[in-house]
Design a protein around this motif. Sequence first.
Motif, PDB file in Angstrom:
ATOM      1  N   ASP A   1       0.824  -1.211   0.000  1.00 48.03           N
ATOM      2  CA  ASP A   1       0.000   0.000   0.000  1.00 48.03           C
ATOM      3  C   ASP A   1       0.858   1.261   0.000  1.00 48.03           C
ATOM      4  O   ASP A   1       0.483   2.279  -0.603  1.00 48.03           O
ATOM      5  N   PHE A   2       2.009   1.187   0.652  1.00 49.26           N
ATOM      6  CA  PHE A   2       2.913   2.348   0.665  1.00 49.26           C
ATOM      7  C   PHE A   2       3.446   2.616  -0.737  1.00 49.26           C
ATOM      8  O   PHE A   2       3.411   3.756  -1.223  1.00 49.26           O
ATOM      9  N   TYR A   3       3.933   1.595  -1.419  1.00 54.32           N
ATOM     10  CA  TYR A   3       4.532   1.786  -2.747  1.00 54.32           C
ATOM     11  C   TYR A   3       3.498   2.192  -3.793  1.00 54.32           C
ATOM     12  O   TYR A   3       3.827   2.871  -4.766  1.00 54.32           O
ATOM     13  N   LYS A   4       2.258   1.790  -3.582  1.00 56.67           N
ATOM     14  CA  LYS A   4       1.206   2.197  -4.515  1.00 56.67           C
ATOM     15  C   LYS A   4       0.968   3.706  -4.486  1.00 56.67           C
ATOM     16  O   LYS A   4       0.396   4.261  -5.434  1.00 56.67           O
ATOM     17  N   LEU A   5       1.425   4.372  -3.438  1.00 56.48           N
ATOM     18  CA  LEU A   5       1.210   5.815  -3.318  1.00 56.48           C
ATOM     19  C   LEU A   5       2.051   6.620  -4.302  1.00 56.48           C
ATOM     20  O   LEU A   5       1.706   7.758  -4.615  1.00 56.48           O
ATOM     21  N   PHE A   6       3.168   6.051  -4.793  1.00 58.18           N
ATOM     22  CA  PHE A   6       4.028   6.872  -5.662  1.00 58.18           C
ATOM     23  C   PHE A   6       4.555   6.150  -6.896  1.00 58.18           C
ATOM     24  O   PHE A   6       5.073   6.803  -7.812  1.00 58.18           O
ATOM     25  N   LEU A   7       4.447   4.825  -6.968  1.00 60.21           N
ATOM     26  CA  LEU A   7       4.886   4.130  -8.177  1.00 60.21           C
ATOM     27  C   LEU A   7       3.806   4.207  -9.257  1.00 60.21           C
ATOM     28  O   LEU A   7       2.696   4.669  -9.004  1.00 60.21           O
ATOM     29  N   ASP A   8       4.144   3.736 -10.460  1.00 57.45           N
ATOM     30  CA  ASP A   8       3.151   3.689 -11.536  1.00 57.45           C
ATOM     31  C   ASP A   8       2.108   2.623 -11.216  1.00 57.45           C
ATOM     32  O   ASP A   8       2.247   1.854 -10.253  1.00 57.45           O
ATOM     33  N   ASP A   9       1.084   2.548 -12.008  1.00 57.55           N
ATOM     34  CA  ASP A   9      -0.031   1.637 -11.734  1.00 57.55           C
ATOM     35  C   ASP A   9       0.390   0.173 -11.687  1.00 57.55           C
ATOM     36  O   ASP A   9      -0.246  -0.637 -11.012  1.00 57.55           O
ATOM     37  N   ASN A  10       1.464  -0.173 -12.408  1.00 56.61           N
ATOM     38  CA  ASN A  10       1.909  -1.568 -12.452  1.00 56.61           C
ATOM     39  C   ASN A  10       3.036  -1.878 -11.484  1.00 56.61           C
ATOM     40  O   ASN A  10       3.646  -2.944 -11.555  1.00 56.61           O
ATOM     41  N   MET A  11       3.351  -0.931 -10.600  1.00 51.35           N
ATOM     42  CA  MET A  11       4.292  -1.157  -9.500  1.00 51.35           C
ATOM     43  C   MET A  11       5.715  -1.498  -9.979  1.00 51.35           C
ATOM     44  O   MET A  11       6.341  -2.454  -9.519  1.00 51.35           O
ATOM     45  N   LEU A  12       6.239  -0.723 -10.904  1.00 52.03           N
ATOM     46  CA  LEU A  12       7.623  -0.904 -11.345  1.00 52.03           C
ATOM     47  C   LEU A  12       8.515   0.035 -10.550  1.00 52.03           C
ATOM     48  O   LEU A  12       8.360   1.260 -10.609  1.00 52.03           O
ATOM     49  N   TYR A  13       9.472  -0.545  -9.819  1.00 49.83           N
ATOM     50  CA  TYR A  13      10.302   0.238  -8.903  1.00 49.83           C
ATOM     51  C   TYR A  13      11.745   0.266  -9.417  1.00 49.83           C
ATOM     52  O   TYR A  13      12.672  -0.201  -8.752  1.00 49.83           O
ATOM     53  N   SER A  14      11.906   0.791 -10.630  1.00 49.60           N
ATOM     54  CA  SER A  14      13.226   0.930 -11.236  1.00 49.60           C
ATOM     55  C   SER A  14      13.131   1.991 -12.323  1.00 49.60           C
ATOM     56  O   SER A  14      12.044   2.476 -12.642  1.00 49.60           O
ATOM     57  N   CYS A  15      14.270   2.322 -12.899  1.00 47.70           N
ATOM     58  CA  CYS A  15      14.353   3.397 -13.881  1.00 47.70           C
ATOM     59  C   CYS A  15      13.448   3.159 -15.077  1.00 47.70           C
ATOM     60  O   CYS A  15      13.483   2.088 -15.703  1.00 47.70           O
ATOM     61  N   ALA A  16      12.639   4.143 -15.411  1.00 50.88           N
ATOM     62  CA  ALA A  16      11.798   4.081 -16.610  1.00 50.88           C
ATOM     63  C   ALA A  16      12.607   4.542 -17.825  1.00 50.88           C
ATOM     64  O   ALA A  16      13.750   4.987 -17.703  1.00 50.88           O
ATOM     65  N   TYR A  17      12.001   4.441 -19.000  1.00 53.80           N
ATOM     66  CA  TYR A  17      12.674   4.800 -20.249  1.00 53.80           C
ATOM     67  C   TYR A  17      11.777   5.767 -21.011  1.00 53.80           C
ATOM     68  O   TYR A  17      10.775   5.371 -21.612  1.00 53.80           O
ATOM     69  N   PHE A  18      12.141   7.045 -20.977  1.00 51.65           N
ATOM     70  CA  PHE A  18      11.321   8.098 -21.575  1.00 51.65           C
ATOM     71  C   PHE A  18      11.753   8.348 -23.014  1.00 51.65           C
ATOM     72  O   PHE A  18      12.884   8.772 -23.263  1.00 51.65           O
TER      73      PHE A  18
END
Length: 414
Positions: free
Chosen positions: A131-148
């Motif tokens: 529940d804590f990580y859902k507060l700031f991660l993306d909807d699919n709960m990826l906790y690493s560098c994204a690729y823009f």
Amino acid sequence: MFPLSHMMKSFVQKGQLDVIDADGQRHTFGGKSDGPHVVMRLSDKKLYRDLVFKSEIAAAEGYMDGTMTFEEGSTLRDFLHLFSINRLSLADYPLQKAIRKITMLTRRKQQSNRKGEAQRNVAHHYDLGNDFYKLFLDDNMLYSCAYFRNANESLEQAQRNKLRLLASKLDLKPGQRILDIGCGWGDLALYLASMEDVHVVGVTLSKEQQALASKRADDMGLADRVEFRLQDYREVPETFDRIVSVGMFEHVGVSHYDEFFAKLNDLMPDHGLAVIHSIGHMSPPGMASKFMRKYIFPGAYSPALSEVFESVERNSLWCLDLEFLRVHYAETLKHWEQRFQNNRDKVEEMYDERFARMWEFYLISAEAMFRTGSQLVFHMQLSRQRDAAPLQRDYITDTQREYEDKEAKLKLTL
């Protein structure tokens, strides 16, 4: 205030820092070149000494405790930006050099991640609760560098781009068995099984992650091809055609690198491929900050590439491809911090104000190190054979386009 004043005169070469001490007196440092203007108040005299001898953790704990605050429009973000752009002058300060030499003597002990100890270190961070990580991660709960791919993309889109990029580098074929080391909440494993007819095993040391990932596999109807285990990668007995690991290598520790790459060798055949996504840095070997080790990631360390390649070479692995994601993690952390602030009241309800301040310091300082510091993210593709992957790099781009079309046809939600 003298020891701190002496250090600050050497430290602040860009921008300006005004320090209001516990007696209300203002001390100005820098101001001779462009940069942020920060006004900081220290209400505890103990900080005068602590900021000299243990700079980063003293600043973090001062902010967490409310004894280091910012005024006149200044913010923690302004201060950490000032710190980051002046970090080299701080590192050149004689006392800081001496402290660094002493602390480097204990770096292997600080990075220890033996079996059992590794699980405790992971639980410290990842078992704070889904529940804590859902507060700031993306909807699919990826906790690493994204690729823009561009500045206008959402965090969800950028995280999907990252999955697509990693999947393309694995050069998947129907019927293959894939191992995901440090599988998080399962999104990469589920994505791979959605794109190709493959069987994926994800391993994690977090009970919270394993439970949610398994539920997601059931919900998506992929439980017959995607399995999530609560298991140390060193205890995996099978072999796999492909291995992927995202954001886990930072928790291995330098003294365990040979163990890690030797296990990769054992886990895949000669024609196998492994893709490692990890944080690293462009400066010489060092150690994680005391704040990060104590409060955020016990046992973690983002390596210099020279440390990684030494072990890769000793274990007779070919590096077939190497790519750097430079500012992408800074942008990812910016998104996380914005979402964190939008839900800050909920964080305080779950934990307390000090915990919320600790995570503010972590997210903003990490962004600064990826934007103006020495941190980066690298993708390293490894194999026992030099020709295990296609010899032209075009296949990576071609596969990304193919998978993007497939996502649309399958209506995979972001």
